[in-house]
Design a protein around this motif. Sequence first.
Motif, PDB file in Angstrom:
ATOM      1  N   ARG A  59     -15.988  27.083 -43.497  1.00  0.00           N
ATOM      2  CA  ARG A  59     -16.453  25.703 -43.268  1.00  0.00           C
ATOM      3  C   ARG A  59     -17.876  25.516 -43.783  1.00  0.00           C
ATOM      4  O   ARG A  59     -18.712  26.405 -43.627  1.00  0.00           O
ATOM      5  N   ASN A  63     -21.503  20.847 -41.467  1.00  0.00           N
ATOM      6  CA  ASN A  63     -20.459  20.054 -40.811  1.00  0.00           C
ATOM      7  C   ASN A  63     -20.398  20.424 -39.327  1.00  0.00           C
ATOM      8  O   ASN A  63     -19.839  21.458 -38.968  1.00  0.00           O
ATOM      9  N   PRO A  64     -20.974  19.579 -38.456  1.00  0.00           N
ATOM     10  CA  PRO A  64     -21.135  19.949 -37.040  1.00  0.00           C
ATOM     11  C   PRO A  64     -19.807  20.088 -36.295  1.00  0.00           C
ATOM     12  O   PRO A  64     -18.781  19.558 -36.721  1.00  0.00           O
ATOM     13  N   ILE A  66     -17.385  19.995 -32.677  1.00  0.00           N
ATOM     14  CA  ILE A  66     -17.189  19.273 -31.417  1.00  0.00           C
ATOM     15  C   ILE A  66     -17.199  20.288 -30.275  1.00  0.00           C
ATOM     16  O   ILE A  66     -16.610  21.376 -30.383  1.00  0.00           O
ATOM     17  N   VAL A 101     -20.169  11.064 -29.469  1.00  0.00           N
ATOM     18  CA  VAL A 101     -21.376  11.637 -30.076  1.00  0.00           C
ATOM     19  C   VAL A 101     -22.582  11.110 -29.305  1.00  0.00           C
ATOM     20  O   VAL A 101     -22.786   9.895 -29.194  1.00  0.00           O
ATOM     21  N   LEU A 116     -28.401  17.930 -36.921  1.00  0.00           N
ATOM     22  CA  LEU A 116     -28.406  16.577 -36.351  1.00  0.00           C
ATOM     23  C   LEU A 116     -29.058  16.609 -34.958  1.00  0.00           C
ATOM     24  O   LEU A 116     -29.158  17.672 -34.337  1.00  0.00           O
ATOM     25  N   THR A 118     -27.758  15.025 -32.525  1.00  0.00           N
ATOM     26  CA  THR A 118     -26.654  14.625 -31.647  1.00  0.00           C
ATOM     27  C   THR A 118     -25.611  15.741 -31.513  1.00  0.00           C
ATOM     28  O   THR A 118     -25.615  16.701 -32.287  1.00  0.00           O
ATOM     29  N   PRO A 143     -13.682  23.524 -33.861  1.00  0.00           N
ATOM     30  CA  PRO A 143     -13.096  22.677 -34.910  1.00  0.00           C
ATOM     31  C   PRO A 143     -11.623  23.044 -35.053  1.00  0.00           C
ATOM     32  O   PRO A 143     -11.135  23.946 -34.357  1.00  0.00           O
ATOM     33  N   SER A 144     -10.911  22.368 -35.931  1.00  0.00           N
ATOM     34  CA  SER A 144      -9.493  22.698 -36.104  1.00  0.00           C
ATOM     35  C   SER A 144      -9.337  24.139 -36.611  1.00  0.00           C
ATOM     36  O   SER A 144     -10.143  24.617 -37.406  1.00  0.00           O
ATOM     37  N   LEU A 195     -16.491   7.001 -36.122  1.00  0.00           N
ATOM     38  CA  LEU A 195     -16.751   7.810 -37.321  1.00  0.00           C
ATOM     39  C   LEU A 195     -15.454   8.387 -37.881  1.00  0.00           C
ATOM     40  O   LEU A 195     -15.382   8.724 -39.051  1.00  0.00           O
ATOM     41  N   ARG A 196     -14.470   8.559 -37.001  1.00  0.00           N
ATOM     42  CA  ARG A 196     -13.165   9.073 -37.449  1.00  0.00           C
ATOM     43  C   ARG A 196     -12.099   8.438 -36.569  1.00  0.00           C
ATOM     44  O   ARG A 196     -12.191   8.505 -35.345  1.00  0.00           O
ATOM     45  N   LEU A 228     -22.233   9.251 -41.660  1.00  0.00           N
ATOM     46  CA  LEU A 228     -22.585   9.458 -40.249  1.00  0.00           C
ATOM     47  C   LEU A 228     -21.890  10.702 -39.702  1.00  0.00           C
ATOM     48  O   LEU A 228     -22.434  11.408 -38.868  1.00  0.00           O
ATOM     49  N   ALA A 229     -20.666  10.960 -40.140  1.00  0.00           N
ATOM     50  CA  ALA A 229     -19.972  12.207 -39.772  1.00  0.00           C
ATOM     51  C   ALA A 229     -19.957  13.084 -41.017  1.00  0.00           C
ATOM     52  O   ALA A 229     -19.240  12.792 -41.977  1.00  0.00           O
ATOM     53  N   PRO A 230     -20.770  14.139 -41.048  1.00  0.00           N
ATOM     54  CA  PRO A 230     -20.867  14.952 -42.266  1.00  0.00           C
ATOM     55  C   PRO A 230     -19.515  15.415 -42.797  1.00  0.00           C
ATOM     56  O   PRO A 230     -19.326  15.525 -44.008  1.00  0.00           O
ATOM     57  N   GLY A 231     -18.551  15.637 -41.893  1.00  0.00           N
ATOM     58  CA  GLY A 231     -17.241  16.133 -42.313  1.00  0.00           C
ATOM     59  C   GLY A 231     -16.497  15.184 -43.228  1.00  0.00           C
ATOM     60  O   GLY A 231     -15.579  15.585 -43.952  1.00  0.00           O
TER      61      GLY A 231
HETATM   62  P1  AMP Z   1     -13.242  19.034 -36.819  1.00  0.00           P
HETATM   63  O1  AMP Z   1     -13.878  19.698 -35.661  1.00  0.00           O
HETATM   64  O2  AMP Z   1     -12.940  19.943 -37.960  1.00  0.00           O
HETATM   65  O3  AMP Z   1     -12.084  18.211 -36.381  1.00  0.00           O
HETATM   66  O4  AMP Z   1     -14.347  18.003 -37.346  1.00  0.00           O
HETATM   67  C1  AMP Z   1     -15.200  17.310 -36.478  1.00  0.00           C
HETATM   68  C2  AMP Z   1     -15.601  16.009 -37.106  1.00  0.00           C
HETATM   69  O5  AMP Z   1     -16.567  15.363 -36.253  1.00  0.00           O
HETATM   70  C3  AMP Z   1     -16.282  16.211 -38.461  1.00  0.00           C
HETATM   71  O6  AMP Z   1     -15.961  15.127 -39.325  1.00  0.00           O
HETATM   72  C4  AMP Z   1     -17.744  16.189 -38.074  1.00  0.00           C
HETATM   73  O7  AMP Z   1     -18.569  15.842 -39.158  1.00  0.00           O
HETATM   74  C5  AMP Z   1     -17.778  15.166 -36.948  1.00  0.00           C
HETATM   75  N1  AMP Z   1     -18.872  15.418 -36.012  1.00  0.00           N
HETATM   76  C6  AMP Z   1     -19.013  16.449 -35.146  1.00  0.00           C
HETATM   77  N2  AMP Z   1     -20.186  16.369 -34.495  1.00  0.00           N
HETATM   78  C7  AMP Z   1     -20.824  15.271 -34.959  1.00  0.00           C
HETATM   79  C8  AMP Z   1     -22.085  14.654 -34.699  1.00  0.00           C
HETATM   80  N3  AMP Z   1     -22.946  15.162 -33.829  1.00  0.00           N
HETATM   81  N4  AMP Z   1     -22.399  13.550 -35.387  1.00  0.00           N
HETATM   82  C9  AMP Z   1     -21.536  13.018 -36.283  1.00  0.00           C
HETATM   83  N5  AMP Z   1     -20.334  13.557 -36.584  1.00  0.00           N
HETATM   84  C10 AMP Z   1     -19.970  14.662 -35.931  1.00  0.00           C
END
Ligand code: AMP
Length: 338
Positions: A59, A63-64, A66, A101, A116, A118, A143-144, A195-196, A228-231
Amino acid sequence: MVIEINTLLLKDDKKGIQTGAELLKKGGLVAIPTETVYGLAANALDGKAVLKIFEAKGRAQDNPLIVHIADWSMIHELTTELPQQAYKLAKSFWPGPLTLVLKKSAAIPETVSCGLSTVGIRIPDNTIARDLIRACGFPLAAPSANLSGGVSPTTAEHCIVDLAGRVDGIIDGGSCTVGLESTVLSLAHDVPVILRPGYIGQEDIEAVIGPVSMDKTIFGQFTGEVPLAPGMKYKHYSPKAEVIVLKGTKSQYINYVNQNNGYALCFDEDCDELKVPFLSLGSEHDFATQASRLFSCLREFDQLGAEKIHARCPGSEGVGLAVYNRLLRAASFHVIEL
Ligand code: AMP
Ligand code: MG
């Protein structure tokens, strides 16, 4: 059962949870079931353990992740500010597939927040996941549980394919009920912003806290500004086969697919008229079933050796929007207007 050196396949019983918690307490990685997709978990408060998630998945380091908690009480240690909206949303949707977030506290390592200010937090609607978090006594960054860029896993078998030998354990909790990642909602901006998209839709959220906006990267390709969501700027959900999303009427879709080589990713209503091999996501009106089947269908196409997949464009209301968002990315935004 040992499936490959260093990876334990664990049952979703007391012993499996206990063993999973021991591995996580030692700073290890365990793939866990949630209601959305399987998560690749590590101790969210241990920066070194979290770093292993990035290595195992491949990864991008910006890319932050959760953070998953078992109870509302765990949120206070992780945040510096809890707006009223967070209380209201948690009451309505937690446990459930909504990530909030929020402003992060100093307890969140840099490897989780990736620079970030956040952190994204949620309580999963899966008793195995919550029991595991309680057994650990700390929140889990997850993450996934797939290799980055690939299709998210909705069964333990999917995790084995991607991560056996790369992680310490995989807990088999059966198929994920929702099947798509959580809705991500930022409360760290002046107006709350999605954001998603996910199972919990804009209307559901607005019914609880009033107007929320949608980040524009949800519908389009990342163009270079800071998302806003780096991913959102990375390639996502892609099977080996080329995926093309076809927009048009049912008969236009059927004509196109029948005249071109490839596999069809269709709806139940299309099956009778297709002359090519196909997998169905369910009824074209049943967005929840489409969500739960999308990722397993994409993985099944790989097993079938498909090289090209013609996907009928799903509707974009409610959960359909989340299905559409994932499919667009699986197709690297390759859309044909029929
Ligand atoms: P995943 O865990 O692979 O499902 O991806 C988590 C998604 O949430 C990614 O698109 C991240 O960029 C987004 N995400 C996680 N934490 C933050 C945050 N603090 N601010 C913005 N986006 C976040
Ligand atoms: Mg992912």
